[in-house]
Design a protein around this motif. Structure first.
Motif, PDB file in Angstrom:
ATOM      1  N   ILE A  13      -5.589  15.177 -29.173  1.00 39.45           N
ATOM      2  CA  ILE A  13      -5.817  14.187 -30.219  1.00 39.45           C
ATOM      3  C   ILE A  13      -4.462  13.753 -30.763  1.00 39.45           C
ATOM      4  O   ILE A  13      -3.677  14.566 -31.226  1.00 39.45           O
ATOM      5  CB  ILE A  13      -6.666  14.777 -31.363  1.00 39.45           C
ATOM      6  CG1 ILE A  13      -8.030  15.186 -30.840  1.00 39.45           C
ATOM      7  CG2 ILE A  13      -6.799  13.788 -32.508  1.00 39.45           C
ATOM      8  CD1 ILE A  13      -8.857  15.954 -31.846  1.00 39.45           C
ATOM      9  N   LEU A  14      -4.191  12.481 -30.681  1.00 41.20           N
ATOM     10  CA  LEU A  14      -2.974  11.911 -31.244  1.00 41.20           C
ATOM     11  C   LEU A  14      -3.426  10.973 -32.351  1.00 41.20           C
ATOM     12  O   LEU A  14      -3.835   9.848 -32.092  1.00 41.20           O
ATOM     13  CB  LEU A  14      -2.170  11.162 -30.180  1.00 41.20           C
ATOM     14  CG  LEU A  14      -1.735  12.000 -28.980  1.00 41.20           C
ATOM     15  CD1 LEU A  14      -1.079  11.123 -27.923  1.00 41.20           C
ATOM     16  CD2 LEU A  14      -0.787  13.099 -29.417  1.00 41.20           C
ATOM     17  N   ALA A  15      -3.391  11.463 -33.580  1.00 43.98           N
ATOM     18  CA  ALA A  15      -3.927  10.672 -34.683  1.00 43.98           C
ATOM     19  C   ALA A  15      -3.225  11.017 -35.982  1.00 43.98           C
ATOM     20  O   ALA A  15      -2.520  12.012 -36.085  1.00 43.98           O
ATOM     21  CB  ALA A  15      -5.424  10.933 -34.825  1.00 43.98           C
ATOM     22  N   GLU A  16      -3.454  10.181 -36.958  1.00 42.38           N
ATOM     23  CA  GLU A  16      -2.952  10.417 -38.304  1.00 42.38           C
ATOM     24  C   GLU A  16      -4.123  10.200 -39.256  1.00 42.38           C
ATOM     25  O   GLU A  16      -4.910   9.279 -39.086  1.00 42.38           O
ATOM     26  CB  GLU A  16      -1.837   9.423 -38.629  1.00 42.38           C
ATOM     27  CG  GLU A  16      -1.218   9.633 -39.975  1.00 42.38           C
ATOM     28  CD  GLU A  16      -0.056   8.698 -40.220  1.00 42.38           C
ATOM     29  OE1 GLU A  16       0.074   8.251 -41.367  1.00 42.38           O
ATOM     30  OE2 GLU A  16       0.703   8.407 -39.281  1.00 42.38           O
ATOM     31  N   THR A  17      -4.225  11.079 -40.219  1.00 45.65           N
ATOM     32  CA  THR A  17      -5.313  10.947 -41.175  1.00 45.65           C
ATOM     33  C   THR A  17      -4.848  11.377 -42.555  1.00 45.65           C
ATOM     34  O   THR A  17      -3.878  12.124 -42.685  1.00 45.65           O
ATOM     35  CB  THR A  17      -6.545  11.780 -40.744  1.00 45.65           C
ATOM     36  OG1 THR A  17      -7.616  11.507 -41.632  1.00 45.65           O
ATOM     37  CG2 THR A  17      -6.246  13.258 -40.748  1.00 45.65           C
ATOM     38  N   ALA A  36      -2.160  24.382 -32.391  1.00 47.43           N
ATOM     39  CA  ALA A  36      -1.997  23.168 -31.593  1.00 47.43           C
ATOM     40  C   ALA A  36      -0.693  23.191 -30.809  1.00 47.43           C
ATOM     41  O   ALA A  36       0.254  23.889 -31.158  1.00 47.43           O
ATOM     42  CB  ALA A  36      -2.018  21.943 -32.509  1.00 47.43           C
ATOM     43  N   GLU A  37      -0.655  22.424 -29.739  1.00 47.34           N
ATOM     44  CA  GLU A  37       0.576  22.233 -28.986  1.00 47.34           C
ATOM     45  C   GLU A  37       1.356  21.101 -29.635  1.00 47.34           C
ATOM     46  O   GLU A  37       0.779  20.189 -30.217  1.00 47.34           O
ATOM     47  CB  GLU A  37       0.263  21.879 -27.533  1.00 47.34           C
ATOM     48  CG  GLU A  37      -0.343  23.022 -26.749  1.00 47.34           C
ATOM     49  CD  GLU A  37      -0.577  22.657 -25.297  1.00 47.34           C
ATOM     50  OE1 GLU A  37       0.047  21.696 -24.809  1.00 47.34           O
ATOM     51  OE2 GLU A  37      -1.395  23.329 -24.665  1.00 47.34           O
ATOM     52  N   GLY A  38       2.660  21.148 -29.533  1.00 50.65           N
ATOM     53  CA  GLY A  38       3.486  20.085 -30.095  1.00 50.65           C
ATOM     54  C   GLY A  38       3.710  20.286 -31.583  1.00 50.65           C
ATOM     55  O   GLY A  38       3.512  21.371 -32.121  1.00 50.65           O
ATOM     56  N   GLU A  39       4.143  19.219 -32.237  1.00 53.40           N
ATOM     57  CA  GLU A  39       4.452  19.288 -33.659  1.00 53.40           C
ATOM     58  C   GLU A  39       3.356  18.649 -34.486  1.00 53.40           C
ATOM     59  O   GLU A  39       2.708  17.699 -34.056  1.00 53.40           O
ATOM     60  CB  GLU A  39       5.769  18.564 -33.951  1.00 53.40           C
ATOM     61  CG  GLU A  39       6.979  19.264 -33.404  1.00 53.40           C
ATOM     62  CD  GLU A  39       8.275  18.596 -33.825  1.00 53.40           C
ATOM     63  OE1 GLU A  39       8.244  17.691 -34.676  1.00 53.40           O
ATOM     64  OE2 GLU A  39       9.317  18.995 -33.296  1.00 53.40           O
ATOM     65  N   SER A  40       3.161  19.176 -35.677  1.00 52.96           N
ATOM     66  CA  SER A  40       2.241  18.593 -36.653  1.00 52.96           C
ATOM     67  C   SER A  40       3.023  18.359 -37.928  1.00 52.96           C
ATOM     68  O   SER A  40       3.891  19.151 -38.295  1.00 52.96           O
ATOM     69  CB  SER A  40       1.084  19.550 -36.949  1.00 52.96           C
ATOM     70  OG  SER A  40       0.336  19.810 -35.785  1.00 52.96           O
ATOM     71  N   LEU A  41       2.739  17.260 -38.591  1.00 51.88           N
ATOM     72  CA  LEU A  41       3.393  16.935 -39.846  1.00 51.88           C
ATOM     73  C   LEU A  41       2.355  17.022 -40.954  1.00 51.88           C
ATOM     74  O   LEU A  41       1.349  16.312 -40.928  1.00 51.88           O
ATOM     75  CB  LEU A  41       3.994  15.530 -39.796  1.00 51.88           C
ATOM     76  CG  LEU A  41       4.717  15.039 -41.038  1.00 51.88           C
ATOM     77  CD1 LEU A  41       5.903  15.945 -41.358  1.00 51.88           C
ATOM     78  CD2 LEU A  41       5.189  13.613 -40.827  1.00 51.88           C
ATOM     79  N   ILE A  42       2.589  17.921 -41.903  1.00 46.80           N
ATOM     80  CA  ILE A  42       1.641  18.138 -42.999  1.00 46.80           C
ATOM     81  C   ILE A  42       2.356  17.848 -44.311  1.00 46.80           C
ATOM     82  O   ILE A  42       3.387  18.451 -44.614  1.00 46.80           O
ATOM     83  CB  ILE A  42       1.114  19.582 -43.005  1.00 46.80           C
ATOM     84  CG1 ILE A  42       0.423  19.909 -41.684  1.00 46.80           C
ATOM     85  CG2 ILE A  42       0.177  19.808 -44.187  1.00 46.80           C
ATOM     86  CD1 ILE A  42       0.096  21.376 -41.524  1.00 46.80           C
ATOM     87  N   HIS A  43       1.805  16.928 -45.075  1.00 49.12           N
ATOM     88  CA  HIS A  43       2.288  16.671 -46.433  1.00 49.12           C
ATOM     89  C   HIS A  43       1.303  17.377 -47.350  1.00 49.12           C
ATOM     90  O   HIS A  43       0.239  16.856 -47.646  1.00 49.12           O
ATOM     91  CB  HIS A  43       2.310  15.175 -46.741  1.00 49.12           C
ATOM     92  CG  HIS A  43       3.261  14.407 -45.902  1.00 49.12           C
ATOM     93  ND1 HIS A  43       4.608  14.355 -46.169  1.00 49.12           N
ATOM     94  CD2 HIS A  43       3.073  13.667 -44.783  1.00 49.12           C
ATOM     95  CE1 HIS A  43       5.205  13.611 -45.269  1.00 49.12           C
ATOM     96  NE2 HIS A  43       4.298  13.192 -44.408  1.00 49.12           N
TER      97      HIS A  43
END
Length: 65
Positions: A13-17, A36-43
């Motif tokens: 899943i490549l998404a922003e919410t 998850a694989e890769g990076e996630s950006l959490i604010h």
């Protein structure tokens, strides 16, 4: 003891919410991102002591945060 092997069936899943700021959602966001694989950006604006403690545990387990 029964061993289970879980294989994902879905594509990545490549998404922003944007979700409401909530402590339980912050926990889930960090846990799912750790898996998850890769990076996630959490604010995260809901960083109570329990969420910070969970982040410390994930770091102790080798998760880069």
């Amino acid at each position: 003891m029964v061993k289970l092997h879980v294989t994902p069936l879905a594509r990545p899943i490549l998404a922003e919410t944007t979700v409401p700021s909530d402590k339980s959602i912050a926990h889930r966001a960090f846990l799912l991102s750790a898996l998850a694989e890769g990076e996630s950006l959490i604010h995260a604006s809901m960083l109570g002591l329990d969420v910070i403690s969970m982040i410390d545990v994930l770091r102790a387990l080798g998760v880069s945060i």
